[in-house]
Design a protein around this motif. Sequence first.
Motif, mmCIF file in Angstrom:
data_model
loop_
_atom_site.group_PDB
_atom_site.id
_atom_site.type_symbol
_atom_site.label_atom_id
_atom_site.label_comp_id
_atom_site.label_asym_id
_atom_site.label_seq_id
_atom_site.Cartn_x
_atom_site.Cartn_y
_atom_site.Cartn_z
ATOM 1 N N ALA A 142 0.811 -1.126 -0.095
ATOM 2 C CA ALA A 142 0.102 -0.050 0.116
ATOM 3 C C ALA A 142 0.915 1.538 -0.027
ATOM 4 N N ASP A 143 0.178 2.283 -0.400
ATOM 5 C CA ASP A 143 1.166 3.663 -0.303
ATOM 6 C C ASP A 143 0.817 4.446 0.996
ATOM 7 N N LEU A 144 -0.482 4.078 1.716
ATOM 8 C CA LEU A 144 -0.916 4.668 2.808
ATOM 9 C C LEU A 144 -1.683 3.693 3.567
ATOM 10 N N ILE A 145 -1.521 3.660 4.893
ATOM 11 C CA ILE A 145 -2.165 2.702 5.768
ATOM 12 C C ILE A 145 -2.622 3.825 7.005
ATOM 13 N N VAL A 146 -4.032 3.725 7.080
ATOM 14 C CA VAL A 146 -4.650 4.615 8.060
ATOM 15 C C VAL A 146 -4.879 3.385 9.148
#
Length: 398
Positions: free
Chosen positions: A343-347
Motif C-alpha cells: 500500500a502507499d498509505l495505511i490508516v
Amino acid sequence: MLSGKKIALGLSGSIAAYKGAELARLLIKAGAEVQCIMTAGACEFISPLTMRTLTERPVMQSMFEEPKQWNVEHIAVSRWADLFLIAPATANVIGKIAHGIADDLLTAAVMAATVPVVVAPAMNSAMFENAAVQENMDRLRSRGYHFVAPGVGQLACGDTGKGRLADLEHILKISEYAMRKDRPLRGQKVLITAGPTREPLDPVRYLTNHSSGKMGYALAEAAWQLGADVTLVSGPVELKPLPFYRTIQVTTAEEMAAAVLEEAASAQLVVKAAAVADYTPAETKTQKIKKQQEDFQILCRRTPDILGILGSRKRTGQVLVGFAAETEDLLAHAAEKLQRKHADLIVANDVTMEGSGFGSDTNIVTLLFADGSRRSLPQMSKEAVAEEILQAAVRLLR
Ligand code: CTP
C-alpha cells in the motif's frame, strides 16, 4: 463547510415553498447566515413572517418597496452572499434566469450575482420533462449553475413522477460542493470500499463484524466533494449512499473482491475502508442448521485479500490506501500491513479507544506512508478524517 457562510435563499411559487422554511432552519443550524428573497408566488404559499422569524432578517420581496436601509437591495444582497440558492425553483424562474429576464427582485439579484448559484427545481413532472424547461436547465448548467435533481414520488397535483423538491440534505451537500474552490481530484476515478461483509452459514445466519460503514461513506462523500468520479463498493450497512456517486452494494467478501477488482482496473485511487471478513464458512447450508451436539464447529476458508491482490497488481501512478483496525500493537501491525500489501498509505486506528473505530462518529488515526513517514491526527469527526486522508492521497497522486 456551511459554517459562517452567507446564503441568499430564493423561494419561488411552488407548493414546495413550505420546505424552504425547513431548509432555512437547516442552513442556520449548520452555521450559515440566511437572507431570504421571496417571489410574489412564494408569498402565496408561505408567509414571509415565517421566513423572517426563522432567519431573523427581514425578507426581501419587492424591487420597489422602501428598503430597510439605504442600498440598492438586489445589488447589495448579491455582493453580500457567498452562495445563491433557489429552492424551490419553478419552471418560470428557471426560464427567466436562462433568458436574462430580471423582472422581480429574485431574478434581478441572481443576475447581479457573481457567486455560485444552486437551483433546486420543484414542479409537476410533465412540466419538468417539458423540452423548454430541460433546455433552460442545460443552458444554465453550461453557464456553471448547479442543479439539485428533483426527487421521484407523489406530487401535490396527485401525479407520481419526477418533480418533487430534492431531499433537503442533498440540497445542503450540493451547496457545499458549489462553494468549494478547489477540486484536486477532478477527472480522477476514485474507488472506496465501506462497511463489513457478511459470510452466510445458512439462510438465517452469518459471520460479520462491527463495521458501521461511517468512515467509508464519509470518504466517498469527501472524494465527490473534491471533484472525483467516485464508485463506492459497500457492504451491508444502515447508511444511505448519496446520489452523487455510484454505489455497488455487495454482501460477501467474495462479492466485494469481484466488484473491487473490476472497478480498480480503471481507478487512480483506491481507499479500502471496508472491514472485509478474513474467513468465510467453507460451506453455506441451503437449509437452516438444526442444533444437535453441545459443541458446534464451523470450518472456514480464507477469503481473498483484496488489498493484497491490488497491491500485487498496482499500476504506475495508482495510489492504494488501506486501513488497519487493531486492538494491540497498532503501529507495528499497521507498518507490517503497509509492506505486505504494497500500500502507499495505511490508516491505523485502535478500535478499543474511546472516540475511535467501529460505529463511532469520530476517529483517532495515524497515517503511515510507504516512505516511512507517519502523521498522527487528533480525535476528529470521520468527515474531517476523510478529508485528511484524501488530501494526503492527492499529494501521493502528484
Ligand atoms: N482487506 C482486504 N481483504 C481482506 C482483508 C482485508 O482488502 N480479505 C483490507 C482491508 O480493507 C483493510 C486492510 O486490508 O484496508 C487491512 O485489513 P485487516 O483486516 O486489518 O488486515 P488483514 O490482512 O486481514 O490482517 P489481520 O487479519 O491479520 O489483522
